[in-house]
Design a protein around this motif. Structure first.
Motif, mmCIF file in Angstrom:
data_model
loop_
_atom_site.group_PDB
_atom_site.id
_atom_site.type_symbol
_atom_site.label_atom_id
_atom_site.label_comp_id
_atom_site.label_asym_id
_atom_site.label_seq_id
_atom_site.Cartn_x
_atom_site.Cartn_y
_atom_site.Cartn_z
ATOM 1 N N PHE A 73 0.846 -1.193 0.000
ATOM 2 C CA PHE A 73 0.000 0.000 0.000
ATOM 3 C C PHE A 73 0.880 1.241 0.000
ATOM 4 N N ALA A 74 0.293 2.371 -0.386
ATOM 5 C CA ALA A 74 0.991 3.656 -0.358
ATOM 6 C C ALA A 74 0.563 4.386 0.912
ATOM 7 N N ASP A 75 1.547 4.877 1.685
ATOM 8 C CA ASP A 75 1.233 5.580 2.926
ATOM 9 C C ASP A 75 0.924 7.058 2.652
ATOM 10 N N GLU A 76 0.782 7.835 3.727
ATOM 11 C CA GLU A 76 0.421 9.261 3.588
ATOM 12 C C GLU A 76 1.515 10.086 2.892
ATOM 13 N N ASP A 77 2.739 9.558 2.850
ATOM 14 C CA ASP A 77 3.843 10.241 2.154
ATOM 15 C C ASP A 77 4.005 9.743 0.714
ATOM 16 N N SER A 78 3.045 8.937 0.250
ATOM 17 C CA SER A 78 3.081 8.322 -1.086
ATOM 18 C C SER A 78 4.274 7.384 -1.258
ATOM 19 N N ARG A 79 4.758 6.819 -0.155
ATOM 20 C CA ARG A 79 5.827 5.817 -0.184
ATOM 21 C C ARG A 79 5.176 4.440 -0.065
ATOM 22 N N ILE A 80 5.830 3.442 -0.604
ATOM 23 C CA ILE A 80 5.300 2.085 -0.589
ATOM 24 C C ILE A 80 5.672 1.401 0.725
ATOM 25 N N ARG A 81 4.698 0.748 1.300
ATOM 26 C CA ARG A 81 4.882 -0.071 2.507
ATOM 27 C C ARG A 81 4.163 -1.397 2.283
ATOM 28 N N PHE A 82 4.418 -2.351 3.188
ATOM 29 C CA PHE A 82 3.612 -3.566 3.184
ATOM 30 C C PHE A 82 3.198 -3.873 4.613
ATOM 31 N N ARG A 83 2.104 -4.606 4.723
ATOM 32 C CA ARG A 83 1.647 -5.074 6.030
ATOM 33 C C ARG A 83 1.334 -6.558 5.918
ATOM 34 N N LEU A 84 1.531 -7.258 7.008
ATOM 35 C CA LEU A 84 1.189 -8.675 7.084
ATOM 36 C C LEU A 84 -0.133 -8.766 7.816
ATOM 37 N N ILE A 139 9.683 -8.316 1.385
ATOM 38 C CA ILE A 139 8.728 -9.377 1.737
ATOM 39 C C ILE A 139 9.388 -10.738 1.588
ATOM 40 N N GLU A 140 10.157 -10.933 0.542
ATOM 41 C CA GLU A 140 10.878 -12.202 0.359
ATOM 42 C C GLU A 140 11.844 -12.441 1.514
ATOM 43 N N ASP A 141 12.526 -11.404 1.955
ATOM 44 C CA ASP A 141 13.437 -11.537 3.099
ATOM 45 C C ASP A 141 12.677 -11.922 4.357
ATOM 46 N N VAL A 142 11.535 -11.304 4.578
ATOM 47 C CA VAL A 142 10.715 -11.631 5.756
ATOM 48 C C VAL A 142 10.249 -13.072 5.680
ATOM 49 N N ARG A 143 9.789 -13.505 4.530
ATOM 50 C CA ARG A 143 9.342 -14.895 4.359
ATOM 51 C C ARG A 143 10.460 -15.878 4.669
#
Length: 90
Positions: free
Chosen positions: A8-19, A43-47
């Motif tokens: 998703f894009a946050d309030e700063d228009s930067r990309i983030r992910f959530r689990l 995400i691959e690193d987290v997996r």
């Protein structure tokens, strides 16, 4: 059942992910990434490491002084075995 990674894009228009857990609970939110490709790599690193990661407890110890042992009400008295008012010695 496995959770879902959402980009998703946050309030700063930067990309983030959530689990997100299957019940919809957000379990983790990432930092900011400049694009989707770098977020997907993270995400691959987290997996890869999440399943084998150890727990490191950096939280302070609980304050045991604040925990109280419940006291018996004054009207409750222990029962003595044997005769009334006896200490058990003959």
């Amino acid at each position: 059942m496995a959770g879902t990674f959402e980009l998703f894009a946050d309030e700063d228009s930067r990309i983030r992910f959530r689990l997100v857990a299957p019940d919809g609970t957000v379990l983790a939110v990432s930092g900011q990434y400049p694009d989707k490709y770098q977020a997907a790599a993270a995400i691959e690193d987290v997996r890869e490491c999440a399943g084998t990661g150890l727990i490191s407890d950096l939280a302070p110890a609980p304050n045991l002084a604040r925990t109280r042992t419940p006291k018996r009400p004054h009207h409750v008295r222990p029962r003595l075995a044997g005769k009334a008012n006896s200490l058990g010695a003959a």
